[in-house]
Design an enzyme around this catalytic site. Structure first.
Site, PDB file in Angstrom:
ATOM      1  N   GLU A  19       0.837  -1.213   0.000  1.00  0.00           N
ATOM      2  CA  GLU A  19       0.000   0.000   0.000  1.00  0.00           C
ATOM      3  C   GLU A  19       0.865   1.254   0.000  1.00  0.00           C
ATOM      4  O   GLU A  19       2.087   1.186   0.116  1.00  0.00           O
ATOM      5  CB  GLU A  19      -0.906   0.032   1.237  1.00  0.00           C
ATOM      6  CG  GLU A  19      -2.317  -0.513   1.022  1.00  0.00           C
ATOM      7  CD  GLU A  19      -3.201   0.436   0.205  1.00  0.00           C
ATOM      8  OE1 GLU A  19      -2.702   1.467  -0.277  1.00  0.00           O
ATOM      9  OE2 GLU A  19      -4.392   0.141   0.066  1.00  0.00           O
ATOM     10  N   ASN A 162      -9.826   5.818   2.626  1.00  0.00           N
ATOM     11  CA  ASN A 162      -8.852   5.169   1.755  1.00  0.00           C
ATOM     12  C   ASN A 162      -8.183   6.195   0.846  1.00  0.00           C
ATOM     13  O   ASN A 162      -7.685   7.203   1.303  1.00  0.00           O
ATOM     14  CB  ASN A 162      -9.511   4.026   0.976  1.00  0.00           C
ATOM     15  CG  ASN A 162      -8.575   2.841   0.827  1.00  0.00           C
ATOM     16  OD1 ASN A 162      -7.383   3.001   0.600  1.00  0.00           O
ATOM     17  ND2 ASN A 162      -9.109   1.652   0.970  1.00  0.00           N
ATOM     18  N   ASP A 219     -10.001   1.514  -4.082  1.00  0.00           N
ATOM     19  CA  ASP A 219      -8.958   1.468  -3.051  1.00  0.00           C
ATOM     20  C   ASP A 219      -8.111   2.733  -3.144  1.00  0.00           C
ATOM     21  O   ASP A 219      -8.618   3.835  -2.992  1.00  0.00           O
ATOM     22  CB  ASP A 219      -8.142   0.186  -3.228  1.00  0.00           C
ATOM     23  CG  ASP A 219      -7.399  -0.226  -1.971  1.00  0.00           C
ATOM     24  OD1 ASP A 219      -7.050   0.639  -1.155  1.00  0.00           O
ATOM     25  OD2 ASP A 219      -7.137  -1.434  -1.804  1.00  0.00           O
TER      26      ASP A 219
END
Length: 319
Positions: A19, A162, A219
């Site tokens: 991430e 997010n 995302d």
């Protein structure tokens, strides 16, 4: 659908939950994290050097600072400094309250505003069951900011915080709540934080991207130099570009893995889109096989597309 042939595997690093990729033009480094494995990855494309920095707890995101050797990392219940050259975490600069550190919560995505304020989300692992999250701003100048983290979106305003980015020319903050997979735009104040009216109500919030495909999970996100949004479809094996003015899909990059998580532009000319991904095996139906390079770092260059340079965190004393 077949993967785009221009997509390249950069690192076969098998992150469990890769991430928060972010490019630092000063050092030519790409940073990203493996949340669950508690690692910060450091990659230099010019010489293909790659190393990791271990963190003491789950690490949601990192952001470069005005010191090229210093990162901020949101890990556990704290925001800490990270010395890249020494490859170690350092002093705590902010932390969440006891109420915001309940069991099952952790930091998620975060970035610096164009003005240098660190924005970071905190989520509940039970977000699919409706457990809410928060979005914080780290700025020690804000009155009442006892812990160094001030709530800017509360639990009635966000569930699973997010992807985020800013269009500085328009004075707009784009933000994804994965719980409903909608991108919203927020007019911002002089620090890049969503504006509120005198009675504390958010002003001018708009839904700008609402994908119609069934099962879409939005995302991580980045913005290009034209103000278009590049978003990881977390269960859709693709990075998709949207025009936030119309909500229209402009382009799609199909990937050789099922679960991309985020993306950012990097390279000396900001023409390379780097893509983080995550583990697949335990999320597949019985009989399905995981993608060969699950959890890898990928890249792609898209003709005519250039990224916007990520902002740096600016320490209060330096402002």
């Amino acid at each position: 659908m077949a993967a785009d042939p221009n997509v390249q595997l950069v690192l076969d690093c098998h992150t469990d939950l890769g991430e928060s990729p972010v490019w630092d033009a000063r050092t030519g480094r790409l940073y990203f994290v493996d949340i669950n494995e508690k690692r910060i990855h450091v990659y230099t494309p010019a010489d293909k050097q790659h190393f990791t920095i271990d963190a003491p707890s789950t690490v949601g995101c990192v952001v470069p600072t005005t010191d090229p050797n210093l990162l901020l990392a949101a890990l556990g219940s704290n925001v800490v400094e990270v010395n890249v050259e020494k490859r170690k975490t350092g002093r705590i600069v902010a932390f969440v309250s006891t109420d915001d550190n309940a069991e099952g919560t952790r930091f998620n995505d975060g970035k610096a505003t164009p003005q240098g304020v660190f924005i970071v989300g905190r989520m509940n692992r039970a977000w699919r069951d409706g457990q809410p999250g928060k979005l914080f701003a780290m700025d020690l100048r804000v009155p009442g900011n006892t812990f160094g983290l001030l709530t800017i979106l509360g639990p009635t305003e966000v569930c699973c915080p997010n992807g985020m980015d800013w269009d500085q020319d328009k004075g707009i903050f784009y933000f994804i709540d994965t719980a409903d997979s909608v991108v919203r735009s927020y007019p911002v104040d002089e620090n890049g934080v969503p504006k509120r009216s005198t009675d504390g109500v958010l002003v001018g919030v708009r839904e700008v991207v609402t994908p119609k495909e069934e099962g879409v999970v939005l995302d991580g996100m980045t913005i290009d130099s034209k103000g278009n949004l590049w978003i990881a479809h977390g269960e859709g094996a693709a990075i998709v570009c949207y025009n936030p003015n119309t909500g229209q899909e402009l382009q799609r990059v199909n990937l050789p893995v099922r679960r991309p998580t985020s993306c950012t532009f990097g390279g000396p000319d900001l023409k390379t889109l780097y893509i983080t991904t995550r583990h697949e095996g335990r999320h597949l139906d019985e009989g399905e096989a995981a993608s060969k390079n699950w959890g890898g770092l990928f890249s792609v260059q898209i003709p005519g597309v250039v990224g916007a340079r990520p902002a740096l965190y600016v320490a209060t004393s330096a402002k």
